[in-house]
Enzyme design. Sequence first.
Site, PDB file in Angstrom:
ATOM      1  N   GLY A 132       0.817  -1.200   0.000  1.00 34.53           N
ATOM      2  CA  GLY A 132       0.000   0.000   0.000  1.00 34.53           C
ATOM      3  C   GLY A 132       0.853   1.254   0.000  1.00 34.53           C
ATOM      4  O   GLY A 132       2.076   1.217  -0.187  1.00 34.53           O
ATOM      5  N   LYS A 184       2.849 -11.214  -8.015  1.00 35.06           N
ATOM      6  CA  LYS A 184       2.038 -10.202  -7.324  1.00 35.06           C
ATOM      7  C   LYS A 184       0.553 -10.518  -7.446  1.00 35.06           C
ATOM      8  O   LYS A 184      -0.225 -10.316  -6.506  1.00 35.06           O
ATOM      9  CB  LYS A 184       2.339  -8.816  -7.903  1.00 35.06           C
ATOM     10  CG  LYS A 184       1.483  -7.678  -7.314  1.00 35.06           C
ATOM     11  CD  LYS A 184       1.566  -7.633  -5.790  1.00 35.06           C
ATOM     12  CE  LYS A 184       1.046  -6.341  -5.196  1.00 35.06           C
ATOM     13  NZ  LYS A 184      -0.232  -5.865  -5.655  1.00 35.06           N
ATOM     14  N   HIS A 187      -0.182 -13.187  -4.974  1.00 33.42           N
ATOM     15  CA  HIS A 187      -0.187 -12.542  -3.651  1.00 33.42           C
ATOM     16  C   HIS A 187      -1.550 -11.943  -3.368  1.00 33.42           C
ATOM     17  O   HIS A 187      -2.132 -12.137  -2.298  1.00 33.42           O
ATOM     18  CB  HIS A 187       0.888 -11.455  -3.592  1.00 33.42           C
ATOM     19  CG  HIS A 187       0.748 -10.519  -2.426  1.00 33.42           C
ATOM     20  ND1 HIS A 187      -0.183  -9.488  -2.399  1.00 33.42           N
ATOM     21  CD2 HIS A 187       1.398 -10.459  -1.232  1.00 33.42           C
ATOM     22  CE1 HIS A 187      -0.099  -8.846  -1.254  1.00 33.42           C
ATOM     23  NE2 HIS A 187       0.860  -9.413  -0.528  1.00 33.42           N
ATOM     24  N   LYS A 263     -10.354  -4.789  -7.463  1.00 34.24           N
ATOM     25  CA  LYS A 263      -9.732  -4.150  -8.624  1.00 34.24           C
ATOM     26  C   LYS A 263      -9.381  -5.139  -9.726  1.00 34.24           C
ATOM     27  O   LYS A 263      -8.774  -4.760 -10.717  1.00 34.24           O
ATOM     28  CB  LYS A 263      -8.481  -3.385  -8.181  1.00 34.24           C
ATOM     29  CG  LYS A 263      -8.810  -2.191  -7.284  1.00 34.24           C
ATOM     30  CD  LYS A 263      -7.567  -1.375  -6.966  1.00 34.24           C
ATOM     31  CE  LYS A 263      -7.921  -0.142  -6.147  1.00 34.24           C
ATOM     32  NZ  LYS A 263      -6.724   0.663  -5.813  1.00 34.24           N
TER      33      LYS A 263
END
Length: 469
Positions: A132, A184, A187, A263
């Site tokens: 983040g 990613k 993840h 997202k």
Amino acid sequence: MSNALNDVAVVGLGVMGGNLARNFASKGFSVGGYTLHFDHAKALASAHPDAKLDVVPTLKELVARLERPRRLVVLVNAGKPVDDVLDALDGLLEEGDIVVDAGNSLYSDTDRRVARSKGRPWRFVGMGVSGGSEGALLGPSIMPGGDVDSWTRLQPVLERIAARSASGSCVTHCGLGSAGHFVKMVHNGIEYGDMQLIAEAAAVLRNGLGLGPSQLADTFAQWNAGPLESFLIEITARIFRVKDPQRPGELLLDAVQDQAGQKGTGKWTVVAAAELGVPIPTITAAVDARLLSSAKGLRVQAEAAHAPVRTKVEGVSVQDVADALYAAKIASYTQGFALLGAASQAFGYGTNLAEVARIWTAGCIIRAGFLGRIQQALSQVPAPALLALAPSFVDELKVKAPAFRRVVAAAARAGLAVPGLATSLAWYDSLTTARGTAALIQAQRDCFGSHTFERVDGPGKAVHDDWRA
């Protein structure tokens, strides 16, 4: 080269890009910065004079003020904006320059961009960044892919800005091509699963066992001091203590609409797993739960129409819920790492799974002490075929399985929806059943479509029978 030249440049100075630029600067690097709106860039530099950001109004100036071979980190929205930046940079870059996409791009887009760079003097690297905005500033977990020469050039700067754990800097070369963005993506898929499982555990505690907010906060804080220690457990404890500023004495959580956003990375993970033939039911259940949560009006209508009878959960303890959550986490992480292994083999990434677990121990959203044990398990030679088959996790699942069953069964009897926990238990039961239901499915397929089957006493040989005789 002259010391006046910048060590690295950041293209895109939004929250993530701006913080990453400040992170580079805080580690002693000279940092160039560019965004489409120069006034925003100047405001960022003025607001943080200690960072000494060298912001410029054009990409041409940004490139001219970089030491060669150049390192440019792009942090813009995934999709067309990344291609637009590459188009703008294409004629400005020289031999050996590296463009790094540090956004949440779909791995297949990264493959396409890597292929595009093959005919250019510059190189393209897809790189996952997790943690983040706070992580971008203070130290994220970083997952670069791409060719080894690019990694060698990027390594000195990335190791300096990454989070650190007991095992070192939380960055590693995740593999060739689009490996960084694939890692990613997985993840984030595991993150979806973790969040769903924690939310369900909280629902069992609150709605099923009747724990109040302060008890819930204390429970999650206690869990965070034990085997369940993680960033997500930590912030969950904090959430149950936050009061609503508009309704004195009430939880802010209770004012939050129960419609979960996403997202797309969770969906991408599910699609990739289906294409690679890897079952990830816990992560899929988490994605499905978010999709169903968005149908708020439909759920209100359905509850009114069906008037379900819900009761308190009986026959389980708080410790049972902790054990069920831990067992489900093993299931979710096993599925995620199985997907990483399959992708590495299918796409030629060469991903070191133990190293992936290591760089997730700090900086990223799913950081947890649990990952240190995963690293150890995956470092064994030979490595287990599945994480859940590592001896230490086998022993834990055997111990926690009874509580796992009690929680899922009690929640079902009480009418509480726990799709993540229930699906994880079903996955565990399916995995540990040597002969399951597939024989009948194969017989059905052969009966209606002559799809053939293999006999137990003749493996590897396709046969057909007349099931209607």
